[in-house]
Design a protein around this motif. Structure first.
Motif, PDB file in Angstrom:
ATOM      1  N   LEU A 150      29.147 -33.416  16.920  1.00  0.00           N
ATOM      2  CA  LEU A 150      29.835 -32.357  17.650  1.00  0.00           C
ATOM      3  C   LEU A 150      30.322 -31.245  16.729  1.00  0.00           C
ATOM      4  N   ARG A 151      30.422 -31.524  15.442  1.00  0.00           N
ATOM      5  CA  ARG A 151      30.912 -30.520  14.487  1.00  0.00           C
ATOM      6  C   ARG A 151      29.788 -29.949  13.627  1.00  0.00           C
ATOM      7  N   HIS A 152      28.554 -30.369  13.906  1.00  0.00           N
ATOM      8  CA  HIS A 152      27.436 -29.960  13.058  1.00  0.00           C
ATOM      9  C   HIS A 152      27.289 -28.447  13.002  1.00  0.00           C
ATOM     10  N   SER A 153      27.324 -27.785  14.154  1.00  0.00           N
ATOM     11  CA  SER A 153      27.111 -26.335  14.194  1.00  0.00           C
ATOM     12  C   SER A 153      28.288 -25.567  13.614  1.00  0.00           C
ATOM     13  N   THR A 154      29.469 -26.166  13.624  1.00  0.00           N
ATOM     14  CA  THR A 154      30.632 -25.468  13.069  1.00  0.00           C
ATOM     15  C   THR A 154      30.780 -25.711  11.571  1.00  0.00           C
ATOM     16  N   ILE A 155      30.291 -26.857  11.099  1.00  0.00           N
ATOM     17  CA  ILE A 155      30.365 -27.141   9.655  1.00  0.00           C
ATOM     18  C   ILE A 155      29.231 -26.448   8.914  1.00  0.00           C
ATOM     19  N   LEU A 156      27.999 -26.659   9.372  1.00  0.00           N
ATOM     20  CA  LEU A 156      26.838 -26.080   8.694  1.00  0.00           C
ATOM     21  C   LEU A 156      26.409 -24.809   9.420  1.00  0.00           C
ATOM     22  N   THR A 157      27.229 -23.790   9.280  1.00  0.00           N
ATOM     23  CA  THR A 157      26.879 -22.486   9.829  1.00  0.00           C
ATOM     24  C   THR A 157      25.812 -21.829   8.948  1.00  0.00           C
ATOM     25  N   ASN A 158      25.235 -20.737   9.434  1.00  0.00           N
ATOM     26  CA  ASN A 158      24.212 -20.038   8.650  1.00  0.00           C
ATOM     27  C   ASN A 158      24.763 -19.568   7.306  1.00  0.00           C
ATOM     28  N   SER A 159      26.007 -19.095   7.304  1.00  0.00           N
ATOM     29  CA  SER A 159      26.596 -18.635   6.044  1.00  0.00           C
ATOM     30  C   SER A 159      26.822 -19.801   5.092  1.00  0.00           C
ATOM     31  N   MET A 160      27.213 -20.963   5.627  1.00  0.00           N
ATOM     32  CA  MET A 160      27.413 -22.132   4.778  1.00  0.00           C
ATOM     33  C   MET A 160      26.083 -22.614   4.211  1.00  0.00           C
ATOM     34  N   VAL A 161      25.035 -22.601   5.033  1.00  0.00           N
ATOM     35  CA  VAL A 161      23.709 -22.988   4.556  1.00  0.00           C
ATOM     36  C   VAL A 161      23.265 -22.056   3.432  1.00  0.00           C
ATOM     37  N   ALA A 162      23.501 -20.764   3.596  1.00  0.00           N
ATOM     38  CA  ALA A 162      23.124 -19.795   2.569  1.00  0.00           C
ATOM     39  C   ALA A 162      23.903 -20.044   1.279  1.00  0.00           C
ATOM     40  N   LYS A 163      25.184 -20.374   1.403  1.00  0.00           N
ATOM     41  CA  LYS A 163      26.001 -20.649   0.221  1.00  0.00           C
ATOM     42  C   LYS A 163      25.527 -21.908  -0.496  1.00  0.00           C
ATOM     43  N   ILE A 164      25.192 -22.937   0.279  1.00  0.00           N
ATOM     44  CA  ILE A 164      24.694 -24.171  -0.334  1.00  0.00           C
ATOM     45  C   ILE A 164      23.380 -23.914  -1.058  1.00  0.00           C
ATOM     46  N   GLY A 165      22.475 -23.167  -0.400  1.00  0.00           N
ATOM     47  CA  GLY A 165      21.194 -22.844  -1.036  1.00  0.00           C
ATOM     48  C   GLY A 165      21.384 -22.055  -2.315  1.00  0.00           C
ATOM     49  N   LEU A 166      22.295 -21.070  -2.285  1.00  0.00           N
ATOM     50  CA  LEU A 166      22.569 -20.280  -3.478  1.00  0.00           C
ATOM     51  C   LEU A 166      23.156 -21.152  -4.586  1.00  0.00           C
ATOM     52  N   ALA A 167      24.049 -22.072  -4.211  1.00  0.00           N
ATOM     53  CA  ALA A 167      24.651 -22.967  -5.205  1.00  0.00           C
ATOM     54  C   ALA A 167      23.593 -23.850  -5.858  1.00  0.00           C
TER      55      ALA A 167
END
Length: 332
Positions: A150-167
């Motif tokens: 239920l929290r998947h879309s709020t935790i892994l937002t597009n901006s968070m995915v981009a930050k993880i990829g950049l990291a």
């Protein structure tokens, strides 16, 4: 030093002796000579066939993944964004090494400039670390999707995915940055012949006249740090995932939920198992011929980029169906 392959392969050491290469007197050569596969020079043309086939599969498979994910809105999810990052990483990794290998096989073009060699070394090792990091990011996505749906879309937002990829990219780029700087210190006064198909880190460092213990120890540190931390994180993630799966009420629900992470699990195993096998071979197979070590090392360098799109293409229903639609449409 001991070879540490694939994700462990960052900083590995092939078991060869300086006596295997002709020596000469010079200092800091402007070019290196990639020997190819010592002992199998007459078979280079035949050996090029599987290498060329792998490169074709890597290019076609990973570009197909990128195209399908871009065109299919239902695939605009964190897992497939991470898959696209891995596809780009694999394309750059293979392109930084395979064209030169093929030029050695086909045209006997063995020379590579000193700076070009260090650049190839940097990208090859850095992108291996990036791939390992993306596997960790995928494990995080599966953990959140299954344990906290239920929290998947709020935790892994597009901006968070981009930050993880950049990291993950920054981690790969920064952690291997000392490699070319340590290699540039030289001097290289023994030989400029590298008994390998590409500028592998320790194969280059073994040519130096100076003490290379710092470079060797740093390569081992990077391998243990990357593999150790990443495997711990992936293991913890899947421990929690399996606990959540086994708590489901029905067998069908358990199988369906486990199926959502089966592709990632297969890719992870395809990435790490060959590395472990290669590690064992180099630890207990000191009497194995050098050309066999080189073939295995290069196979494990290139097989994961080949297997990644194949596994996701075969095991992911959305990608498989979209690919069949494209092929059927073109066939019509």
């Amino acid at each position: 030093m001991q070879e540490t392959p694939f994700c462990l392969r960052v900083g590995h050491l092939l078991p060869y002796s300086m006596a295997d290469s002709n020596t000469t007197d010079f200092t800091n050569p402007s070019t290196f000579i990639l020997q190819g596969i010592p002992g199998l020079e007459t078979a280079h043309v035949w050996i090029s066939i599987p290498f060329c086939t792998m490169y074709a599969i890597i290019i076609l498979g990973n570009f197909t993944i990128l195209f399908i994910v871009k065109r299919e809105p239902s695939l605009h999810e964190p897992m497939y964004y991470f898959l696209c990052m891995m596809a780009v990483s694999d394309l750059v990794l293979s392109t930084s090494t395979l064209p030169k290998m093929l030029s050695i096989f086909w045209f006997n073009s063995r020379e590579i400039g000193f700076s070009a060699c260090l650049t190839q070394m940097y990208f090859a090792n850095g992108l291996l670390v990036v791939d390992c990091g993306i596997l960790v990011a995928m494990a995080l996505d599966r953990y959140v999707a299954i344990c906290h749906p239920l929290r998947h879309s709020t935790i892994l937002t597009n901006s968070m995915v981009a930050k993880i990829g950049l990291a993950m990219m920054l981690r790969g780029g920064i952690i291997v940055l000392p490699y070319p700087f340590l290699a540039r210190q030289g001097p290289y006064c023994r030989t400029n012949i590298i008994p390998h198909l590409y500028c592998e880190h320790m194969a280059v460092m073994k040519l130096a006249c100076a003490d290379i213990r710092v470079s060797s120890y740093y390569g081992l540190f990077v391998a243990l740090l990357v593999v150790g931390l990443d495997m711990i994180f992936i293991t913890v993630s899947y421990t929690q995932i399996l606990r959540a799966i086994f708590s489901l009420p029905t067998k069908d629900a358990r199988l369906k939920t486990f199926g959502t992470c089966s592709s990632h699990l297969c890719v992870t195993l395809a990435s790490y198992i060959p590395g472990v096998l290669s590690f064992l071979m180099h630890r207990f197979g000191q009497n194995v011929a050098l050309h066999f070590h080189i073939l295995i090392a290069n196979g494990y360098l290139l097989m994961p980029p080949v297997l990644h799109p194949i596994i996701y293409g075969m095991r992911t229903k959305q990608i498989r169906e979209r690919l069949l639609q494209l092929l059927t449409h073109k066939g019509m």
